[in-house]
Write an enzyme that holds these catalytic residues in place. Structure first.
Site, PDB file in Angstrom:
ATOM      1  N   SER A 276       2.115  83.629  17.733  1.00 11.63           N
ATOM      2  CA  SER A 276       2.843  82.363  17.650  1.00 11.63           C
ATOM      3  C   SER A 276       2.542  81.526  18.884  1.00 11.63           C
ATOM      4  CB  SER A 276       4.354  82.636  17.546  1.00 11.63           C
ATOM      5  OG  SER A 276       5.101  81.467  17.795  1.00 11.63           O
ATOM      6  N   LYS A 282       6.095  87.575  18.409  1.00 13.40           N
ATOM      7  CA  LYS A 282       5.669  87.549  17.014  1.00 13.40           C
ATOM      8  C   LYS A 282       4.328  88.264  16.797  1.00 13.40           C
ATOM      9  CE  LYS A 282       7.327  85.861  13.989  1.00 13.40           C
ATOM     10  NZ  LYS A 282       7.246  84.474  13.491  1.00 13.40           N
ATOM     11  N   ASN A 284       2.466  88.143  13.443  1.00  8.84           N
ATOM     12  CA  ASN A 284       2.549  87.616  12.081  1.00  8.84           C
ATOM     13  C   ASN A 284       1.578  88.314  11.122  1.00  8.84           C
ATOM     14  OD1 ASN A 284       4.519  85.697  12.724  1.00  8.84           O
ATOM     15  ND2 ASN A 284       2.980  84.238  13.432  1.00  8.84           N
ATOM     16  N   ARG A 315     -21.849  68.713 -26.508  1.00  7.23           N
ATOM     17  CA  ARG A 315     -21.814  68.747 -25.044  1.00  7.23           C
ATOM     18  C   ARG A 315     -20.715  67.817 -24.584  1.00  7.23           C
ATOM     19  NH1 ARG A 315     -26.619  67.687 -24.180  1.00  7.23           N
ATOM     20  NH2 ARG A 315     -27.265  69.878 -24.181  1.00  7.23           N
TER      21      ARG A 315
END
Length: 451
Positions: A276, A282, A284, A315
């Protein structure tokens, strides 16, 4: 921000899939189309449909010439397909007008584009198979090693009964094993030559048309469908759906890992985490989050390709353009999902102590079902269930653990043995080992030559 995260230098470390990116590049597309044009001319020359010297010259030139994609942009924008500009540039660069006049004989742009796509999809599927093999190998190792590692099984986010971490790893891998088993049939649907001429009749090549198509398929190592499939886009739709199931399976693995690594649970350690900008503590779960994001995006992209099956008449430019816009992103998401899932399968570390702590938490209520079935062997099952419900209410009220209250109420039961997590694993170890054995029995993925 780039138009696509897959083209972004900034996000290359997060979304990048270099090998697949090379396959969906302009250079690879042009090279594949030139190979198709060269192979077509050689087959036509060998069959006497065009002068053999011209066929050989075009084939040789297709392998040697270098054409800049950027130089074709203006005409491609006008024609909405790159083949007219490619054919013009090819003829100019050959510097042999008598031979070059026979280039692209009897074919239409869609024949070249779709056949060239098949060549690149052959390599894309080879990459995907190698990625699947790696993920399955990692999950099989986890399943076998932790077949009898107990953990809390959770339904609706709440502890339910005991399961095994090996069984959870096997549940992540089983859909991927099924996807791998589907690959031969998928290849047969997707890796097809297209040679049908302007409106699907192959009329410009006369009676030799089917032989040319068969020869082109043999020369390129593709399937001869025996007919036109210009407006039949079920093969591309099947590929997209298959990719969606693969990324969905890896996304589900990501969702589970997000929950298993969240604060307060932490039953699995990841091989890599993100930091972080402001919170030093943190760690993560970036890779599981990426798997979930890729799965959600893959689902949305698949919807567009399923819609592209609505291909009008012989097409449909709008449906065809939809494929061009979406299919490369589907393939990039597939490749990145498998790479990240492979890193996780090979690198995650279960924490058995944390798993046991989760089983013991909540006063041992996770053992309530086992207790009710043990009591049902001694009394009618409805009475046993009512008795256990009453005990669970006492535990919730703080009267003690389920083991303590059950031991006091039903001294005839061996509560220690009954509440031992390993005793409640049921079929989880066997399923984990069966999955691991199936993966170990897989042959090594085949390597396909480059187009």
């Amino acid at each position: 921000m780039s138009a696509s995260v897959y083209d972004s230098a900034l996000y290359a470390g997060l979304f990048g899939a270099p090998d697949m990116a090379r396959l969906v590049s302009d250079t690879a597309e042009l090279r594949a189309m030139m190979i198709v044009e060269g192979a077509l001319a050689k087959v036509q020359g060998d069959l006497g449909l065009i002068p053999q010297t011209a066929g050989n010259a075009i084939h040789r030139a297709a392998l040697e010439l270098q054409i800049d994609p950027g130089g074709l942009a203006r005409e491609t924008g006008r024609s909405a397909v790159p083949v007219p500009a490619l054919v013009a540039a090819f003829r100019t660069e050959m510097q042999a007008p008598d031979h070059a006049a026979w280039l692209h004989y009897g074919a239409t742009s869609q024949d070249i584009v779709d056949t060239a796509l098949a060549l690149r999809l052959r390599q894309a599927l080879a990459l995907a198979e190698a990625g699947l093999h790696r993920v399955l190998g990692g999950l099989a190792r986890l399943a076998g090693m932790h077949a009898e590692t107990p953990m809390a099984g959770r339904t609706y986010g709440q502890a339910a009964t005991v399961t095994g971490f090996g069984a959870m790893a096997a549940s992540w891998g089983t859909p991927l094993l099924a996807a791998r088993d589907e690959m031969p049939a998928l290849r047969a649907r997707v890796l097809r030559v297209s040679l049908s001429g302007a409106a699907g009749t192959l009329s410009a090549m006369g009676e030799a048309g089917p032989d040319v198509r068969a020869g082109l398929a043999a020369a390129l190592g593709l399937v001869d469908p025996g007919r036109s499939w210009h407006a039949e886009r079920d093969g591309i739709a099947a590929l997209s759906a298959w990719a969606g199931r693969v990324t969905g399976a890896t996304g589900r693995m990501g969702e589970d890992l997000l929950l298993l690594t969240q604060s307060g649970i932490e039953e699995v350690a990841l091989p890599g985490t993100g930091g972080s900008s402001t919170m030093p503590q943190k760690r993560n779960p970036v890779m599981p989050s990426l798997l979930v994001a890729l799965a959600r995006t893959g689902t949305a992209l698949d919807a567009a390709l399923q819609g592209a099956q609505l291909h009008r008449q012989q097409r449909d430019g709008a449906a065809w353009m939809t494929e061009w816009m979406v299919l490369p992103q589907v393939l990039m998401g597939l490749a990145r999902s498998l790479a990240v899932a492979g890193d996780l399968a090979e690198g995650i570390a279960p924490r058995p102590d944390a798993m046991r702590a989760a089983i013991a938490a909540g006063g041992g209520l996770i053992h309530a079902e086992a207790l009710s079935f043990a009591l049902a062997r001694q009394m009618p099952r409805p009475e046993a269930q009512d008795a256990v419900r009453a005990l669970c209410a006492e535990v919730a009220g703080g009267a003690g653990s389920l083991a303590e209250l059950a031991g006091a109420r039903f001294p005839q039961l061996d509560i220690g043995a009954l509440f031992r997590p390993e005793a409640q694993l049921g079929r989880a170890p066997a399923e984990a080992r069966a999955f691991a054995a199936r993966v170990r029995a897989l042959p090594e993925p085949e390597a396909f030559p480059g187009a």
